[in-house]
Structure formats: C-alpha cells, structure tokens
Design a protein around this motif. Structure first.
Motif, PDB file in Angstrom:
ATOM      1  N   LYS A   3       0.836  -1.191   0.000  1.00 55.46           N
ATOM      2  CA  LYS A   3       0.000   0.000   0.000  1.00 55.46           C
ATOM      3  C   LYS A   3       0.878   1.251   0.000  1.00 55.46           C
ATOM      4  O   LYS A   3       1.912   1.284   0.681  1.00 55.46           O
ATOM      5  N   PRO A   4       0.493   2.278  -0.749  1.00 58.02           N
ATOM      6  CA  PRO A   4       1.294   3.515  -0.745  1.00 58.02           C
ATOM      7  C   PRO A   4       1.258   4.203   0.612  1.00 58.02           C
ATOM      8  O   PRO A   4       0.290   4.079   1.361  1.00 58.02           O
ATOM      9  N   ASP A   5       2.339   4.881   0.912  1.00 62.38           N
ATOM     10  CA  ASP A   5       2.442   5.627   2.168  1.00 62.38           C
ATOM     11  C   ASP A   5       1.993   7.055   1.894  1.00 62.38           C
ATOM     12  O   ASP A   5       2.683   7.812   1.197  1.00 62.38           O
ATOM     13  N   PHE A   6       0.825   7.418   2.405  1.00 64.52           N
ATOM     14  CA  PHE A   6       0.252   8.723   2.086  1.00 64.52           C
ATOM     15  C   PHE A   6       0.712   9.810   3.062  1.00 64.52           C
ATOM     16  O   PHE A   6       1.175   9.531   4.167  1.00 64.52           O
ATOM     17  N   TRP A   7       0.534  11.053   2.596  1.00 65.92           N
ATOM     18  CA  TRP A   7       0.803  12.231   3.432  1.00 65.92           C
ATOM     19  C   TRP A   7       0.089  12.094   4.774  1.00 65.92           C
ATOM     20  O   TRP A   7      -1.027  11.551   4.854  1.00 65.92           O
ATOM     21  N   SER A   8       0.706  12.601   5.804  1.00 69.82           N
ATOM     22  CA  SER A   8       0.070  12.640   7.116  1.00 69.82           C
ATOM     23  C   SER A   8       0.330  13.990   7.756  1.00 69.82           C
ATOM     24  O   SER A   8       1.239  14.721   7.353  1.00 69.82           O
ATOM     25  N   ILE A   9      -0.471  14.319   8.728  1.00 71.29           N
ATOM     26  CA  ILE A   9      -0.357  15.610   9.400  1.00 71.29           C
ATOM     27  C   ILE A   9       1.056  15.768   9.979  1.00 71.29           C
ATOM     28  O   ILE A   9       1.517  14.901  10.725  1.00 71.29           O
ATOM     29  N   TYR A 203      -5.080  13.500   2.545  1.00 74.17           N
ATOM     30  CA  TYR A 203      -5.392  14.644   1.681  1.00 74.17           C
ATOM     31  C   TYR A 203      -4.895  15.937   2.329  1.00 74.17           C
ATOM     32  O   TYR A 203      -5.559  16.480   3.211  1.00 74.17           O
ATOM     33  N   PRO A 204      -3.752  16.486   1.926  1.00 80.83           N
ATOM     34  CA  PRO A 204      -3.311  17.759   2.502  1.00 80.83           C
ATOM     35  C   PRO A 204      -4.049  18.953   1.917  1.00 80.83           C
ATOM     36  O   PRO A 204      -4.170  19.996   2.559  1.00 80.83           O
ATOM     37  N   SER A 205      -4.533  18.827   0.668  1.00 80.28           N
ATOM     38  CA  SER A 205      -5.252  19.895  -0.018  1.00 80.28           C
ATOM     39  C   SER A 205      -6.562  19.319  -0.530  1.00 80.28           C
ATOM     40  O   SER A 205      -6.574  18.224  -1.118  1.00 80.28           O
ATOM     41  N   ILE A 206      -7.654  20.046  -0.307  1.00 79.10           N
ATOM     42  CA  ILE A 206      -8.975  19.487  -0.591  1.00 79.10           C
ATOM     43  C   ILE A 206      -9.774  20.416  -1.490  1.00 79.10           C
ATOM     44  O   ILE A 206      -9.955  21.593  -1.176  1.00 79.10           O
ATOM     45  N   GLY A 207     -10.243  19.885  -2.597  1.00 75.57           N
ATOM     46  CA  GLY A 207     -11.098  20.633  -3.509  1.00 75.57           C
ATOM     47  C   GLY A 207     -12.324  19.826  -3.842  1.00 75.57           C
ATOM     48  O   GLY A 207     -12.875  19.135  -2.982  1.00 75.57           O
ATOM     49  N   CYS A 208     -12.760  19.863  -5.084  1.00 73.43           N
ATOM     50  CA  CYS A 208     -13.903  19.062  -5.507  1.00 73.43           C
ATOM     51  C   CYS A 208     -13.516  17.583  -5.530  1.00 73.43           C
ATOM     52  O   CYS A 208     -12.360  17.230  -5.805  1.00 73.43           O
ATOM     53  N   GLU A 209     -14.498  16.723  -5.291  1.00 80.84           N
ATOM     54  CA  GLU A 209     -14.233  15.283  -5.163  1.00 80.84           C
ATOM     55  C   GLU A 209     -13.566  14.676  -6.394  1.00 80.84           C
ATOM     56  O   GLU A 209     -12.555  13.968  -6.261  1.00 80.84           O
ATOM     57  N   PRO A 210     -14.054  14.916  -7.623  1.00 76.60           N
ATOM     58  CA  PRO A 210     -13.423  14.263  -8.769  1.00 76.60           C
ATOM     59  C   PRO A 210     -12.060  14.836  -9.135  1.00 76.60           C
ATOM     60  O   PRO A 210     -11.321  14.217  -9.914  1.00 76.60           O
ATOM     61  N   CYS A 211     -11.709  15.978  -8.563  1.00 74.06           N
ATOM     62  CA  CYS A 211     -10.449  16.649  -8.930  1.00 74.06           C
ATOM     63  C   CYS A 211      -9.419  16.626  -7.810  1.00 74.06           C
ATOM     64  O   CYS A 211      -8.420  17.338  -7.863  1.00 74.06           O
ATOM     65  N   THR A 212      -9.655  15.816  -6.781  1.00 78.95           N
ATOM     66  CA  THR A 212      -8.762  15.758  -5.632  1.00 78.95           C
ATOM     67  C   THR A 212      -8.507  14.309  -5.261  1.00 78.95           C
ATOM     68  O   THR A 212      -9.432  13.510  -5.210  1.00 78.95           O
ATOM     69  N   ARG A 213      -7.268  13.987  -4.989  1.00 72.26           N
ATOM     70  CA  ARG A 213      -6.968  12.634  -4.523  1.00 72.26           C
ATOM     71  C   ARG A 213      -5.892  12.696  -3.444  1.00 72.26           C
ATOM     72  O   ARG A 213      -5.307  13.746  -3.183  1.00 72.26           O
ATOM     73  N   GLN A 214      -5.644  11.562  -2.827  1.00 69.76           N
ATOM     74  CA  GLN A 214      -4.620  11.491  -1.790  1.00 69.76           C
ATOM     75  C   GLN A 214      -3.237  11.775  -2.379  1.00 69.76           C
ATOM     76  O   GLN A 214      -3.004  11.589  -3.574  1.00 69.76           O
ATOM     77  N   VAL A 215      -2.341  12.216  -1.512  1.00 71.46           N
ATOM     78  CA  VAL A 215      -0.975  12.545  -1.913  1.00 71.46           C
ATOM     79  C   VAL A 215      -0.016  11.589  -1.203  1.00 71.46           C
ATOM     80  O   VAL A 215      -0.137  11.361   0.004  1.00 71.46           O
TER      81      VAL A 215
END
Length: 242
Positions: A3-9, A203-215
């Motif tokens: 599994k990819p290691d995603f951004w965290s706080i 998700y460090p940056s959040i916009g519309c659902e279809p245009c935003t994904r995990q980093v």
C-alpha cells in the motif's frame, strides 16, 4: 501488493512561545483588516488553513462574514464539515451555489466530467462552479480573505499579506501568507480546531471530489489537485488576477 504511504499531518517543532506570538499576530492582522474595511468576507474551503483562520476570527471576534463555494461536486465530508464548523463556533457560513444554467452549459459542451480532457475544460468547469459564484459572493464587499500560504505551491512563493484583486477591484488579504504547514497544524492541535476528515486520510489539499486525490508522502502537497494536468496548472482561477 504494498500500500502507498500517504501524506500525514506533520509534526511541528515550533516552541509554545513562538506559536503564541504567531497567534497574536494573526488575530491582530484580522482586527486591523476590519478596522480599515467595513465589509470583509472570508472564503473558506473548510480545510486546515481556513479552519485556523476561522478559529482566529472566532477568538478575536473580528467582524468578518463567512462563505463557502458549494460547487455541487464536493466530498460529502466537506459538506458535513460546514455544519461541524457552524455548530462548533456558533456561526453561519453562507453556501454559494453555481447557477444551474452555467453548470448545464458546461455539461452540454464538455460532458459531466469533461474537465479530465485538458486545461481548457478544467478552467471552464472551475469558471462555472467556482469563479462566477465567488464573484457573486464578493459583490459589495470591501475586502476578502483567503487561506493561501507561500509554501503551498510554486505559484504562491511571492504571495503577500495584502494584494489588490484586480479582477474584482477590491483588496485581498492572505493572513497566513508567512505560515508554514507545520505552523498551521501546531495551531490546530493547540486550539483544538475541528479537522476535516479527509486530512486524516492522506489529503493535505482538498477541492472538488473528482479533482482531488490522496498525496503520497514526499509529494508536493498540491499534487493531488488536478493530478492529470501539468504541475504548473494547480490553480482553479480564484486567485488569478486579470
């Protein structure tokens, strides 16, 4: 499959004294803005930076009106976050919706998800769902606030506290322009600011659902926005002057 290691706080090494000084400065900035302008409005996305500003407005009791762009394509978590914020702070957030005719015109020309086809369709969708509603939300305002920071992207490295929004003919303020990502999260942790659920899911940056994904960890914090486009296309047009 790994599994990819995603951004965290992020953790912050900011001292308590340094954070306290930043908070005092932020609140004073907000009060100074409202002393100069009679109708100040804040466009909140309900993500981390904007929640820090919301908390500072509530604590300082600065006379600033809240609104959010209800694009019609937001994550359910973002829709729910608006109510969470209203309940937590006892304030009202105006929901600004796009015109049905503008949305339908986009769909007729490009299709519901035509923004995936390139920069032009993406700009057209943002124009209908975000830019025109923002223009309407700011009618009559003297000034408005954003949660932009210099460290968010290469297009914001020269960001200033105060700017002239040429496109709308009013003054725009970026009260967190000189804050780091870690500073934001130090504030949120200390002041028990409500956290958007998607921040806890990479998700460090959040916009519309279809245009935003995990980093993924190590990627630019705006890499999940319009990820199918080039790296210099990470703006929707809200913060672009004429």
């Amino acid at each position: 499959m790994i599994k990819p290691d995603f951004w965290s706080i992020p953790e912050s090494n900011l001292s308590a004294a340094a954070l306290a000084e930043k908070i005092v400065t932020l609140k004073q900035r907000l009060l100074d803005i409202t002393a100069r302008f009679s109708d100040v409005r804040f466009a909140t996305s309900l993500a981390a930076e904007d929640m820090a500003i919301t908390d500072a407005i509530a604590q300082s009791k600065a006379n600033i009106q809240f609104f959010t762009l209800a694009t019609g394509r937001l994550h359910q978590e973002t829709v729910d976050m608006a109510k969470t914020t209203e309940d937590h702070y006892g304030l009202a957030i105006q929901k600004v919706y796009p015109e049905d005719t503008d949305v339908q015109a986009f769909i007729d020309q490009y299709g519901m998800n035509g923004f995936y086809d390139g920069e032009g369709p993406k700009k057209a969708c943002c124009g209908a769902r975000k830019i025109k509603p923002l223009n309407a939300a700011l009618l009559g305002a003297d000034a408005w606030l954003t949660g932009q920071r210099r460290g968010q992207s290469t297009t914001r490295t020269e960001l200033h506290f105060e700017e002239l929004d040429d496109a709308r003919g009013i003054t725009k303020f970026n009260p967190l322009f000189d804050w780091t990502e870690a500073d934001i999260w130090a504030y949120i942790k200390q002041e028990n600011v409500p956290i958007h659920p998607l921040h806890l899911k990479g998700y460090p940056s959040i916009g519309c659902e279809p245009c935003t994904r995990q980093v993924k960890k190590g990627e630019d914090i705006r890499a999940g926005r319009w990820w199918w486009l080039q790296s210099d296309s990470k703006e929707c047009g809200l913060h672009v002057n004429k």
